[in-house]
Motif scaffolding. Structure first.
Motif, PDB file in Angstrom:
ATOM      1  N   LEU A  21       6.435   4.213  -2.156  1.00 24.03           N
ATOM      2  CA  LEU A  21       6.957   3.451  -3.294  1.00 24.03           C
ATOM      3  C   LEU A  21       6.740   4.202  -4.612  1.00 24.03           C
ATOM      4  O   LEU A  21       7.643   4.270  -5.458  1.00 24.03           O
ATOM      5  CB  LEU A  21       6.293   2.076  -3.351  1.00 24.03           C
ATOM      6  N   LEU A  22       5.552   4.760  -4.781  1.00 23.29           N
ATOM      7  CA  LEU A  22       5.289   5.530  -6.001  1.00 23.29           C
ATOM      8  C   LEU A  22       6.089   6.825  -6.017  1.00 23.29           C
ATOM      9  O   LEU A  22       6.538   7.278  -7.078  1.00 23.29           O
ATOM     10  CB  LEU A  22       3.796   5.828  -6.111  1.00 23.29           C
ATOM     11  N   ALA A  23       6.275   7.431  -4.839  1.00 25.35           N
ATOM     12  CA  ALA A  23       7.099   8.637  -4.762  1.00 25.35           C
ATOM     13  C   ALA A  23       8.542   8.337  -5.162  1.00 25.35           C
ATOM     14  O   ALA A  23       9.211   9.155  -5.813  1.00 25.35           O
ATOM     15  CB  ALA A  23       7.045   9.222  -3.358  1.00 25.35           C
ATOM     16  N   ASN A  24       9.020   7.150  -4.796  1.00 25.74           N
ATOM     17  CA  ASN A  24      10.373   6.750  -5.165  1.00 25.74           C
ATOM     18  C   ASN A  24      10.499   6.582  -6.676  1.00 25.74           C
ATOM     19  O   ASN A  24      11.548   6.898  -7.261  1.00 25.74           O
ATOM     20  CB  ASN A  24      10.732   5.448  -4.452  1.00 25.74           C
ATOM     21  N   VAL A  25       9.438   6.109  -7.328  1.00 27.42           N
ATOM     22  CA  VAL A  25       9.448   6.007  -8.798  1.00 27.42           C
ATOM     23  C   VAL A  25       9.580   7.390  -9.416  1.00 27.42           C
ATOM     24  O   VAL A  25      10.347   7.594 -10.378  1.00 27.42           O
ATOM     25  CB  VAL A  25       8.155   5.304  -9.283  1.00 27.42           C
ATOM     26  N   ILE A  26       8.825   8.342  -8.876  1.00 28.99           N
ATOM     27  CA  ILE A  26       8.889   9.714  -9.404  1.00 28.99           C
ATOM     28  C   ILE A  26      10.268  10.321  -9.178  1.00 28.99           C
ATOM     29  O   ILE A  26      10.814  11.018 -10.047  1.00 28.99           O
ATOM     30  CB  ILE A  26       7.791  10.573  -8.752  1.00 28.99           C
ATOM     31  N   LYS A  27      10.867  10.031  -8.021  1.00 29.66           N
ATOM     32  CA  LYS A  27      12.206  10.564  -7.737  1.00 29.66           C
ATOM     33  C   LYS A  27      13.231   9.992  -8.703  1.00 29.66           C
ATOM     34  O   LYS A  27      14.085  10.721  -9.227  1.00 29.66           O
ATOM     35  CB  LYS A  27      12.599  10.222  -6.296  1.00 29.66           C
ATOM     36  N   GLN A  28      13.170   8.672  -8.930  1.00 30.28           N
ATOM     37  CA  GLN A  28      14.130   8.050  -9.838  1.00 30.28           C
ATOM     38  C   GLN A  28      13.978   8.575 -11.262  1.00 30.28           C
ATOM     39  O   GLN A  28      14.964   8.681 -11.997  1.00 30.28           O
ATOM     40  CB  GLN A  28      13.953   6.530  -9.818  1.00 30.28           C
ATOM     41  N   ALA A  29      12.745   8.913 -11.634  1.00 31.69           N
ATOM     42  CA  ALA A  29      12.517   9.445 -12.977  1.00 31.69           C
ATOM     43  C   ALA A  29      12.933  10.899 -13.093  1.00 31.69           C
ATOM     44  O   ALA A  29      13.098  11.413 -14.212  1.00 31.69           O
ATOM     45  CB  ALA A  29      11.041   9.289 -13.344  1.00 31.69           C
ATOM     46  N   GLY A  30      13.093  11.594 -11.958  1.00 35.60           N
ATOM     47  CA  GLY A  30      13.482  13.004 -11.993  1.00 35.60           C
ATOM     48  C   GLY A  30      12.434  13.900 -12.619  1.00 35.60           C
ATOM     49  O   GLY A  30      12.773  14.850 -13.336  1.00 35.60           O
ATOM     50  N   LEU A  31      11.166  13.663 -12.333  1.00 29.58           N
ATOM     51  CA  LEU A  31      10.080  14.461 -12.892  1.00 29.58           C
ATOM     52  C   LEU A  31      10.070  15.855 -12.263  1.00 29.58           C
ATOM     53  O   LEU A  31      10.628  16.070 -11.178  1.00 29.58           O
ATOM     54  CB  LEU A  31       8.745  13.748 -12.680  1.00 29.58           C
ATOM     55  N   PRO A  32       9.422  16.830 -12.906  1.00 33.22           N
ATOM     56  CA  PRO A  32       9.474  18.221 -12.417  1.00 33.22           C
ATOM     57  C   PRO A  32       8.987  18.413 -10.989  1.00 33.22           C
ATOM     58  O   PRO A  32       9.416  19.358 -10.316  1.00 33.22           O
ATOM     59  CB  PRO A  32       8.566  18.959 -13.409  1.00 33.22           C
ATOM     60  N   ILE A  33       8.124  17.541 -10.481  1.00 33.18           N
ATOM     61  CA  ILE A  33       7.569  17.737  -9.145  1.00 33.18           C
ATOM     62  C   ILE A  33       8.611  17.516  -8.060  1.00 33.18           C
ATOM     63  O   ILE A  33       8.447  17.975  -6.917  1.00 33.18           O
ATOM     64  CB  ILE A  33       6.373  16.771  -8.930  1.00 33.18           C
ATOM     65  N   PHE A  59       3.673  12.230   0.771  1.00 30.73           N
ATOM     66  CA  PHE A  59       2.484  11.475   1.179  1.00 30.73           C
ATOM     67  C   PHE A  59       1.214  12.190   0.734  1.00 30.73           C
ATOM     68  O   PHE A  59       0.276  11.563   0.227  1.00 30.73           O
ATOM     69  CB  PHE A  59       2.497  11.287   2.694  1.00 30.73           C
ATOM     70  N   HIS A  60       1.157  13.514   0.895  1.00 36.07           N
ATOM     71  CA  HIS A  60      -0.042  14.275   0.540  1.00 36.07           C
ATOM     72  C   HIS A  60      -0.174  14.485  -0.964  1.00 36.07           C
ATOM     73  O   HIS A  60      -1.232  14.918  -1.436  1.00 36.07           O
ATOM     74  CB  HIS A  60      -0.010  15.636   1.248  1.00 36.07           C
ATOM     75  N   LEU A  61       0.893  14.180  -1.709  1.00 33.20           N
ATOM     76  CA  LEU A  61       0.835  14.353  -3.157  1.00 33.20           C
ATOM     77  C   LEU A  61      -0.249  13.464  -3.772  1.00 33.20           C
ATOM     78  O   LEU A  61      -0.869  13.844  -4.768  1.00 33.20           O
ATOM     79  CB  LEU A  61       2.200  14.019  -3.764  1.00 33.20           C
ATOM     80  N   PHE A  62      -0.486  12.308  -3.148  1.00 32.94           N
ATOM     81  CA  PHE A  62      -1.439  11.348  -3.716  1.00 32.94           C
ATOM     82  C   PHE A  62      -2.860  11.573  -3.216  1.00 32.94           C
ATOM     83  O   PHE A  62      -3.744  10.746  -3.455  1.00 32.94           O
ATOM     84  CB  PHE A  62      -0.977   9.925  -3.396  1.00 32.94           C
ATOM     85  N   ALA A  63      -3.074  12.665  -2.506  1.00 34.85           N
ATOM     86  CA  ALA A  63      -4.406  13.146  -2.111  1.00 34.85           C
ATOM     87  C   ALA A  63      -5.209  12.045  -1.420  1.00 34.85           C
ATOM     88  O   ALA A  63      -4.690  11.320  -0.582  1.00 34.85           O
ATOM     89  CB  ALA A  63      -5.146  13.696  -3.335  1.00 34.85           C
ATOM     90  N   GLY A  64      -6.485  11.921  -1.762  1.00 32.72           N
ATOM     91  CA  GLY A  64      -7.374  10.998  -1.068  1.00 32.72           C
ATOM     92  C   GLY A  64      -7.506   9.650  -1.730  1.00 32.72           C
ATOM     93  O   GLY A  64      -8.507   8.948  -1.496  1.00 32.72           O
ATOM     94  N   ARG A  65      -6.543   9.254  -2.539  1.00 36.70           N
ATOM     95  CA  ARG A  65      -6.640   7.954  -3.204  1.00 36.70           C
ATOM     96  C   ARG A  65      -6.529   6.825  -2.190  1.00 36.70           C
ATOM     97  O   ARG A  65      -5.714   6.886  -1.263  1.00 36.70           O
ATOM     98  CB  ARG A  65      -5.550   7.825  -4.271  1.00 36.70           C
ATOM     99  N   ARG A  66      -7.327   5.770  -2.377  1.00 36.05           N
ATOM    100  CA  ARG A  66      -7.356   4.649  -1.454  1.00 36.05           C
ATOM    101  C   ARG A  66      -6.069   3.825  -1.548  1.00 36.05           C
ATOM    102  O   ARG A  66      -5.362   3.827  -2.572  1.00 36.05           O
ATOM    103  CB  ARG A  66      -8.555   3.749  -1.735  1.00 36.05           C
ATOM    104  N   SER A  67      -5.790   3.104  -0.469  1.00 34.29           N
ATOM    105  CA  SER A  67      -4.582   2.278  -0.436  1.00 34.29           C
ATOM    106  C   SER A  67      -4.624   1.197  -1.522  1.00 34.29           C
ATOM    107  O   SER A  67      -3.600   0.913  -2.151  1.00 34.29           O
ATOM    108  CB  SER A  67      -4.428   1.636   0.943  1.00 34.29           C
TER     109      SER A  67
END
Length: 685
Positions: free
Chosen positions: A144-156, A171-179
């Motif tokens: 869901l957060l990855a979809n936000v980044i995609k819609q924003a068209g950020l450099p990543i 999935f690995h972009l968010f590293a070890g952050r808890r659910s």
């Protein structure tokens, strides 16, 4: 049987043979000449009256003459029916297929399939179900957060899309952050995304004006004091992971930071001060110990009472309890040692892989060996199945358990139900016993306590007795990371045992320091008064400590429980320390659904609707108030198997039960209700 047709006009007989499959069907279609006349008129309305009367007379004569032969045919068909299945339109069906066709189109079979499917769901839950649920939730909010980044068209976005496996990269972009962390960030961001798209026509802010205007609207609507800071943290997470240049990050703009601090101060000034969780009273601990010993209580009430006492003396939260690995728990002459797996601060991806919780063997206020008795319950056959959490769901009557994971929020609700059923402890002849039917927390006073109340007791009393902050840090495992793993285990057990025995001794005989629970009693009485109860009655039931011995305590001799070496205490067995196996994910069968026309719907007995969001498949009877034409995905069928649906529509289930002649089951209340408990007794003054 073909030679038994009546002697009619060939054209007329051919038309009749198309309508009736055999002479036996035609013979049973009328009883007298008038019935035969009406039948011919309905079938051949264009015939003249004379032809109709002649044909009717011939059919009646044929019926009378062939009656003995038809009687023998019917008797033969009935006798064969006892030993064979009805003929099918598909002559190639064998006995097994015929039986399946009949059973899958029966409402009785459908109800049994649903019941067995639900039972199998509980029985087949994998041992590492808690870890899987956490991983699934983390993957969900990562996407869901990855979809936000995609819609924003950020450099990543371009960098991740260039990977061989972009889905794994997101999935690995968010590293070890808890659910839970990702969940909170997304829930803080989603309302802003909706507001921005509605008012500005975009999904990501381009200036401080966007975020300041949004937050000002939230502040004007009386939002909580944590809302501005939570949104700012979510914005910072997206900008940092999206590789927005630091000089362009809105979350670090001084104007925005100043607004956040100002809003937080304004909202905090108008809000009530934050209060810690209410403390348990000593009488509640006495009642819990006696409940563990009382064999007349349902087994799950005794088991849950043990869990609450362990939470009190080990300073555990509900989330910590569900992180306990039962197969790693050890009970010995020293006491209980619990291994906590993946928690908020520990896990495979954290510096501290796991952490321990300890309870001293002789900790008891009543002299009851509640620690040993309760551990035997949890080691019994019904409670000792393989899992990666401690407390499972209880059955409706609390006389047993279901092998299903219980979320921490539901565990907190069950604890409140348990507290609402506790009876008053009474001292009789130097021994504590549970009183009659009077409740310790009547009139819904169990709602005064929260899921953090057990954890608050030991640390608060330890502070009263003079233990330093560094020593109390071992109780709640707040000091992990300050020392190495091995040193922490050795040191923490000694420190925790020292604090537990000191608190126990203080409550029992008032040495070395006295503990006064006036604040806890005053708070409880105030809550009782605000709810309309008699505060003096509540104080009388909870005031179990006195000064008869010269010190404020229970007035007993410490230690109340003495364990001898030959009492059969379990020794630590290193062979029991094994890792939970990692099971492969089961492949899920995808059901292909297609919408069909009204003609097909009219000829179908069942239809299955599929949820667009969750994919849940619900079975309905044709004629249900849910219309197939109004659903996105529908599967029409005349027969079903256990793999074709996940649940049955509640209205259709009642209709099936009524058709099969069964009694409809009573609706059960939620386990989260705190107004009643199995075995609960009415309060009597």
């Amino acid at each position: 049987m073909d030679g038994m047709w009546p002697n009619l006009d060939p054209a007329l007989l051919l038309s009749i043979q198309k309508i009736f499959k055999s002479p036996l069907n035609l013979q049973a279609a009328f009883e007298c000449e008038s019935d035969c006349y009406d039948l011919i008129v309905d079938l051949f309305p264009d015939l003249i009256d004379e032809a109709i009367r002649n044909s009717a007379a011939e059919l009646v004569r044929w019926q009378v003459a062939s009656a003995p032969a038809f009687k023998r045919l019917r008797l033969d068909a009935v006798s064969k029916g006892w030993y064979g299945l009805p003929s099918s339109s598909r002559s190639s069906l064998d006995l097994r297929n015929s039986y399946s066709l009949l059973s899958q189109s029966s409402n009785i079979t459908v109800l049994e399939l649903a019941s067995k499917k639900k039972q199998r769901k509980y029985r087949d839950e994998v041992p590492d179900v808690r870890a899987r649920k956490v991983d699934e939730e983390k993957r969900k909010y990562c996407l869901l957060l990855a979809n936000v980044i995609k819609q924003a068209g950020l450099p990543i976005v371009q960098l991740v899309d260039s990977l061989d496996d972009p889905s794994a990269g997101w999935f690995h972009l968010f590293a070890g952050r808890r659910s839970n962390t990702l969940k909170n960030r997304y829930k803080s961001w989603k309302p802003f995304q909706v507001w921005l798209e509605l008012h500005r026509g975009r999904t990501f802010p381009i200036s401080c004006k966007d975020i300041i205007d949004y937050m000002q609207c939230r502040v004007d609507d009386d939002c909580g004091k944590t809302v501005p800071e939570s949104f700012s943290v979510a914005l910072n997470l997206l900008e940092v992971l999206g590789r927005v240049p630091e000089d362009q990050q809105l979350s670090k703009d001084p104007l925005w930071i100043g607004h956040v601090k100002s809003w937080t101060a304004e909202i905090s000034a108008d809000s009530a001060p934050r209060k810690p969780a209410e403390m348990y009273t000593v009488s509640m601990l006495l009642a819990l110990e006696l409940t563990v010993e009382d064999e007349a209580e349902p087994v799950f009430i005794r088991a849950l009472s043990w869990v609450v006492l362990v939470m009190v003396w080990a300073a555990l939260r509900c989330d910590d309890v569900q992180a306990v690995l039962p197969h790693r728990s050890q009970f010995s002459g020293l006491g209980l040692r619990l291994v906590l797996g993946k928690t908020k601060t520990t896990g495979p991806d954290k510096p501290q892989k796991e952490v321990m919780a300890f309870v001293h063997r002789t900790i008891s206020l009543t002299g009851v060996d509640w620690l040993g008795i309760g551990f035997e319950i949890w080691e019994s056959e019904d409670f000792s199945f393989r899992r990666d959490y401690l407390v499972m769901e209880p059955k409706k009557d609390w006389l047993g358990v279901r092998r299903k994971f219980l979320p921490p929020a539901d565990l907190s609700s069950l604890i409140r139900k348990l507290l609402g059923a506790l009876r008053i402890p009474q001292l009789r002849g130097g021994r504590w016993e549970l009183g009659g039917a009077q409740l310790l927390l009547p009139d819904g006073l169990e709602m005064h306590f929260s899921g953090h109340s057990p954890r608050n007791f030991l640390t608060s009393v330890a502070a009263v007795l003079g233990f330093s902050k560094d020593m109390r840090a071992y109780l709640g495992r707040w000091c992990i990371g300050m020392t190495s793993s091995e040193e922490y285990v050795r040191t923490s057990r000694q420190v925790i045992f020292k604090i537990q025995t000191a608190v126990n001794r203080s409550i029992v005989e008032g040495k070395d320091e006295e503990y006064h629970e006036d604040e806890a009693l005053d708070s409880l009485c105030k809550a009782a008064e605000s709810s309309g109860a008699n505060p003096n009655r509540i104080r009388k039931r909870h005031a179990v400590m006195n000064t008869l011995s010269g010190r404020h305590c229970l007035g007993l001799v410490y230690p109340t429980l003495v364990i001898h070496e030959d009492d059969g205490a379990l020794a630590e067995d290193p062979a029991d320390i094994v890792e939970l196996p990692v099971l492969e994910d089961d492949a899920r069968k995808m059901l292909e659904l297609s919408s069909k026309g009204d003609a097909a719907a009219e000829s179908s007995k069942y239809f299955v609707t599929v949820s667009r969001r969750t994919g849940h498949r619900r079975l309905h009877l044709m004629g249900c108030f849910v219309k197939p034409s109004n659903c996105c995905e529908v599967r029409l069928c005349n027969s079903v198997t256990a793999d074709d649906f996940d649940s049955i529509c509640r209205a259709c289930r009642k209709k099936m039960i009524a058709e099969t002649g069964r009694d409809a089951p009573e609706e059960s209340s939620s386990t989260a209700s705190s107004s009643s408990t199995p075995g609960q007794r009415d309060d009597e003054d």
